[in-house]
Design an enzyme around this catalytic site. Structure first.
Site, short mmCIF file in Angstrom:
data_model
loop_
_atom_site.label_atom_id
_atom_site.label_comp_id
_atom_site.label_asym_id
_atom_site.label_seq_id
_atom_site.Cartn_x
_atom_site.Cartn_y
_atom_site.Cartn_z
N ASP A 89 -0.33 4.16 -12.71
CA ASP A 89 -0.80 3.73 -11.54
C ASP A 89 -2.34 4.28 -11.30
OD1 ASP A 89 -1.43 2.47 -9.00
OD2 ASP A 89 0.47 1.69 -8.79
N SER A 139 -2.85 -2.99 -6.67
CA SER A 139 -1.91 -2.90 -7.89
C SER A 139 -0.84 -4.08 -7.93
CB SER A 139 -0.89 -1.73 -7.46
OG SER A 139 -1.67 -0.68 -7.52
N GLU A 264 20.07 12.35 2.75
CA GLU A 264 19.50 13.31 2.57
C GLU A 264 18.65 14.33 3.73
OE1 GLU A 264 17.01 13.42 -0.90
OE2 GLU A 264 16.42 15.33 -0.97
N GLU A 361 6.82 3.54 -14.43
CA GLU A 361 5.56 3.56 -13.92
C GLU A 361 5.66 5.16 -13.56
OE1 GLU A 361 3.13 2.13 -10.11
OE2 GLU A 361 5.24 2.36 -9.78
N ASP A 366 -1.95 7.26 -8.49
CA ASP A 366 -2.93 6.60 -7.71
C ASP A 366 -2.65 7.11 -6.14
OD1 ASP A 366 -3.84 3.85 -6.90
OD2 ASP A 366 -1.98 4.06 -5.61
N HIS A 370 -5.93 8.41 -3.95
CA HIS A 370 -6.15 7.98 -2.64
C HIS A 370 -6.38 9.01 -1.76
CE1 HIS A 370 -5.84 3.61 -3.48
NE2 HIS A 370 -4.82 3.58 -3.95
N ASP A 407 -3.04 0.01 -14.07
CA ASP A 407 -3.25 -1.16 -13.72
C ASP A 407 -4.65 -1.26 -13.10
OD1 ASP A 407 -2.69 0.95 -11.71
OD2 ASP A 407 -1.36 -0.37 -10.48
N HIS A 408 -5.16 -0.12 -12.68
CA HIS A 408 -6.77 -0.31 -12.41
C HIS A 408 -7.31 1.27 -12.37
CE1 HIS A 408 -5.03 1.46 -8.58
NE2 HIS A 408 -4.21 0.46 -8.54
N HIS A 483 -9.78 2.27 -5.19
CA HIS A 483 -9.57 2.12 -6.68
C HIS A 483 -11.13 1.84 -7.15
CE1 HIS A 483 -5.50 0.16 -5.74
NE2 HIS A 483 -5.40 1.37 -5.61
ZN LIG Z 1 -3.59 2.56 -4.96
#
Ligand SMILES: [Zn+2]
Ligand SMILES: *[C@@H]1O[C@H](CO)[C@@H](O)[C@H](O)[C@H]1NC(C)=O
Ligand SMILES: *[C@@H]1O[C@H](CO)[C@@H](O)[C@H](O)[C@H]1NC(C)=O
Ligand SMILES: *[C@@H]1O[C@H](CO)[C@@H](O)[C@H](O)[C@H]1NC(C)=O
Ligand SMILES: *[C@@H]1O[C@H](CO)[C@@H](O)[C@H](O)[C@H]1NC(C)=O
Length: 556
Positions: A89, A139, A264, A361, A366, A370, A407-408, A483
Site C-alpha cells: 500500500d 486505496s 489484549e 498486503e 502507506d 502519511h 495501489d498508488h 498520495h
Molecule cells: Zn493512504
C-alpha cells in the site's frame, strides 16, 4: 551551487560536514557533534567497491543478464494453479528504490546494487492508478480496480463507479465481484493476509461491497445507511464469502459488541468492541463453518505458531484491535510478522489440490508515509519483500503466478546528490544555498514534517533525523502527507506473467491473473491445456489419452 557540489564530490562528505558546523549556533554544538559521529558511522560504506573499477565486471554482469533475458523468450504458458498478489500500500517506485537501498544496507552493503526479491521478477509493467473521479487516487477505488477488474470512485470498495461515496442507496445493483470470489467459485482455497485491519480498504475490496471504505462496523455508519439496509464491512467479511480459508491481520474491535474489553488491552477503552448490533462476529464466523471442519480463531502469535496446520481448515487471526503495529515496534510475543503470517497462510492454502488465491498486503507502508515517518514506511516494505521471498520458496514458478504491485504512490522522494552508500536516512552532502542549512536526502512534497523555527526552516542538526519516528521535512505543511499520482510498478513471475508487459490501466491486473488461473469469465483457452504442470498443449499426449480412454470404454 555547482562548485559546492564539485568540492563535495571530490573531497568527500566528512570534510564538508565540518565546514557545515560554523553555520550553526553554538548551543547546538554538542548535539551536532553526536549527530556527526552518527552520520560518519552511517556512511562508512561509501567507498567504491574495488571490482567496479574494472569494466569487465560490468560487462560480465550485463552479459549474464542478457543470457537470462534471452531465456525469457520461452514463455511460461502453464495454467496458474496458484496465484499470489502482493500489494504494497503506497509503495511507489521511489519507495521501492529506497527499500532496496535500505535492505542492502541492513545486509552491510552500500545498498544501491542490492536486489530485492521483487527486483528478481522477470516481468515488470506500469499501472495507471487514477480513480474514476480522482486524478490522485485512494486505496479503496484502486483496490476495486486491481481486485475486481473495474475502476471506481475513491472511497468505495467492491462497487462500480455508479456508486456515490457514503450514499448507501446507490449501492444496490452496482456490486462487482473480486478475483478472490472467482477463485473460490472455481473450487480453489483463498486467503487474505494484511498488516492493517482486515476490514481496511485493500482487503475489503476482495469480499465486500460498500459505498464507504470507513464503514468498518455498524458503529461507523450513518444511521441512514443502516436504515437503508447497508451492512458494515466486518459483517460482510463473515457473511459474503463465508468459506474464506485464511484471514489474518488486525481489526478485532470491529468484531465485538460495543464496550466489550479487548482481550489484549483490557483497560484501553479505545480498543474495546464497537458493534451496535451486539454480535460477536468471531463466534458467528466459527458457527458458519461445517461441523466436520476445523476452524480456529487466534489473537496472538503464540497461538498462531502452535497450530497444527495439517489439521486447520479455516483460520481467522486478529492480532490487534485496529491495525497491526509497525514492524519496527512489533511485540514478538503477541504479534506475528507479515512473513510469519504468509508462511502459515500458504501452508494451509496449499493443501487444496485445485490450488489457491492469496492476497497479501503490506498495508502500513502507506501509514508510515502519511505520517512522514519514512523509516517506518521503508521497514514495512523491507518486511513485505521478505514475505515475497518466503512465498517464492514455498511455491514454484511453474504453477504459481506471483504479482507484486502497489495501489498508488506517495509524494515521497530522495535526492540531493548523496554519495554511493550514503545511509538512506542520511543527509545530502551539501547545505542549501538558500538557507545555509543541511537537509536529508529523503523529503516529502507535503506532510506533517514541515517545521519552521524562529521564522526559518528547522535545522535538522538539532534533531535526531535517524530516529524511527523522525518526520522528514516537506515543502507544504499538512496534517497527513498525501498520495502521489504517478504510475506504480507491477512485478510478475510465473504462468502468463508476460501479459503484464507495458503501461496498463490498474483494473487490467486481475484480468491477467484470472486468465492465467483459468478462473472467472475468460476461460475458453483453458480447454486446450492439459494439466497445470504441463507446458503448451501436447497433441500427442491428448491422442494417447484418448486411445486409452477408448480402450477402457471397450473393456467395461
Ligand atoms: Zn493512504
Ligand atoms: C438516497 O439517500 C439520500 C440520503 O442519503 C437521499 O438524499 C436520496 O434522495 C436518496 N436517493 C434515492 C434514489 O432514494
Ligand atoms: C523478541 O524481542 C525481544 C525484545 O526485543 C528480543 O530480545 C528477542 O530476541 C526477540 N525474539 C525473537 C524470537 O525475535
Ligand atoms: C495467547 O493466547 C492464549 C489464549 O488466549 C493465552 O493463553 C496466552 O497467554 C496468549 N499469549 C500471549 C503471549 O499473549
Ligand atoms: C519446472 O518446470 C521445468 C520445465 O518443465 C522443470 O525442469 C522443473 O523441474 C520444474 N520445477 C519444479 C520445481 O517443478
Amino acid at each position: 551551487m555547482g562548485s559546492w557540489l564539485l568540492l563535495l564530490l571530490s573531497e568527500g562528505i566528512f570534510n564538508k560536514d565540518w565546514h557545515v558546523s560554523h553555520h550553526l549556533t553554538s548551543s547546538t554544538g554538542p548535539t551536532m557533534l553526536l549527530l556527526l559521529l552518527g552520520l560518519m558511522a552511517g556512511t562508512c560504506l561509501s567507498s567504491l567497491p574495488e571490482q567496479e573499477k574494472n569494466p569487465q565486471y560490468w560487462w560480465d554482469q550485463a552479459q549474464q543478464t542478457l543470457q537470462h533475458a534471452l531465456k525469457l523468450q520461452e514463455l511460461n504458458t502453464n495454467i496458474a494453479k496458484n496465484a499470489i498478489m502482493f500489494l504494497g500500500d503506497g509503495m511507489g517506485v521511489s519507495t521501492v528504490t529506497a527499500t532496496r537501498i535500505l535492505k542492502g544496507q541492513l545486509h552491510h552493503m552500500s545498498g544501491e546494487e542490492f536486489q530485492l526479491e521483487m527486483d528478481k521478477f522477470p516481468f515488470v509493467a506500469l499501472s495507471k492508478t487514477y480513480n474514476t473521479n480522482a486524478q490522485v487516487p485512494d486505496s479503496a477505488g484502486t483496490a476495486t480496480a486491481f481486485l475486481c477488474g473495474v475502476k471506481s470512485n475513491h472511497g468505495t470498495v467492491g462497487v462500480s463507479a455508479a456508486v456515490t461515496r457514503s450514499q448507501c442507496n446507490t449501492t444496490k445493483g452496482n456490486e462487482v465481484t473480486s478475483i478472490l470470489r472467482w477463485a473460490k467459485d472455481a473450487g480453489k482455497s483463498v486467503g487474505i493476509v494484511t498488516t492493517t485491519r482486515v476490514s481496511h480498504a485493500t482487503p475489503s475490496a476482495a469480499y465486500a461491497h460498500s459505498a464507504d471504505r470507513e464503514w468498518y462496523s455498524d458503529n461507523e455508519m450513518p444511521p441512514q445507511a443502516l436504515t437503508q439496509g447497508c451492512k458494515d464491512i466486518s459483517y460482510q467479511l463473515i457473511h459474503n464469502i463465508p468459506d474464506i480459508e485464511v484471514i489474518l491481520g488486525g481489526g478485532r474491535k470491529y468484531m465485538f459488541p460495543k464496550n466489550t474489553p479487548d482481550v489484549e488491552y483490557k483497560d484501553d477503552e479505545k480498543a474495546s468492541g464497537t458493534r451496535l448490533d451486539g454480535q460477536f462476529l468471531t463466534n458467528v464466523w466459527k458457527d458458519k463453518k461445517p461441523r466436520n471442519k476445523n476452524a480456529h480463531y487466534v489473537w496472538n502469535r503464540t497461538q498462531l505458531l502452535e497450530l497444527d496446520l495439517d489439521r486447520v481448515d479455516f483460520l481467522l487471526g486478529l492480532f490487534e484491535p485496529v491495525d497491526m503495529t509497525y514492524e519496527l515496534n512489533r511485540n514478538n510475543q503477541t504479534d506475528p510478522s507479515l512473513t510469519e503470517m504468509v508462511e502459515v497462510a500458504i501452508k494451509i492454502l496449499k493443501k487444496n489440490p485445485k490450488g489457491f488465491f492469496l492476497l497479501v498486503e503490506g498495508g502500513r507502508i502507506d501509514h508510515g508515509h502519511h505520517e512522514a515517518k519514512a523509516k517506518q514506511a521503508l521497514h514495512e516494505a523491507v518486511e513485505m519483500d521478505r514475505a515475497i521471498g518466503l512465498a517464492g520458496a514455498l511455491t514454484s514458478e511453474n504453477d504459481t503466478l506471483t504479482v507484486v504491485t502497489a495501489d498508488h504512490s506517495h509524494v515521497f522522494t530522495f535526492g540531493g546528490y548523496t554519495r554511493r552508500g550514503n545511509s538512506i536516512f542520511g543527509l545530502a552532502p551539501m547545505l542549501s544555498d538558500r538557507d545555509n542549512k543541511p537537509f536529508t536526502s529523503i523529503l516529502y512534497g507535503n506532510g506533517p514534517g514541515y517545521r519552521i523555527v524562529a521564522g526559518e526552516r528547522e535545522n535538522i542538526f538539532t534533531v535526531d533525523y535517524a530516529h524511527e519516528n523522525y518526520q522528514a521535512q516537506s515543502a507544504v505543511p499538512l496534517g497527513s502527507e498525501t498520495h502521489g499520482g504517478e504510475d506504480v510498478a507491477v512485478f510478475a513471475k510465473g504462468p502468463m506473467a508476460h501479459l503484464l508487459h507495458g503501461v496498463h490501466e490498474q483494473n487490467y491486473i486481475p484480468h491477467v491473473v484470472a486468465y492465467a488461473s483459468c478462473i472467472g469469465a475468460n476461460k475458453d483457452h483453458c480447454k486446450t491445456f492439459s494439466s497445470s504442470a504441463g507446458l503448451a498443449p501436447q497433441p500427442a499426449l491428448f491422442s494417447g489419452l484418448l486411445t486409452i480412454f477408448l480402450l477402457l470404454s471397450l473393456l467395461f
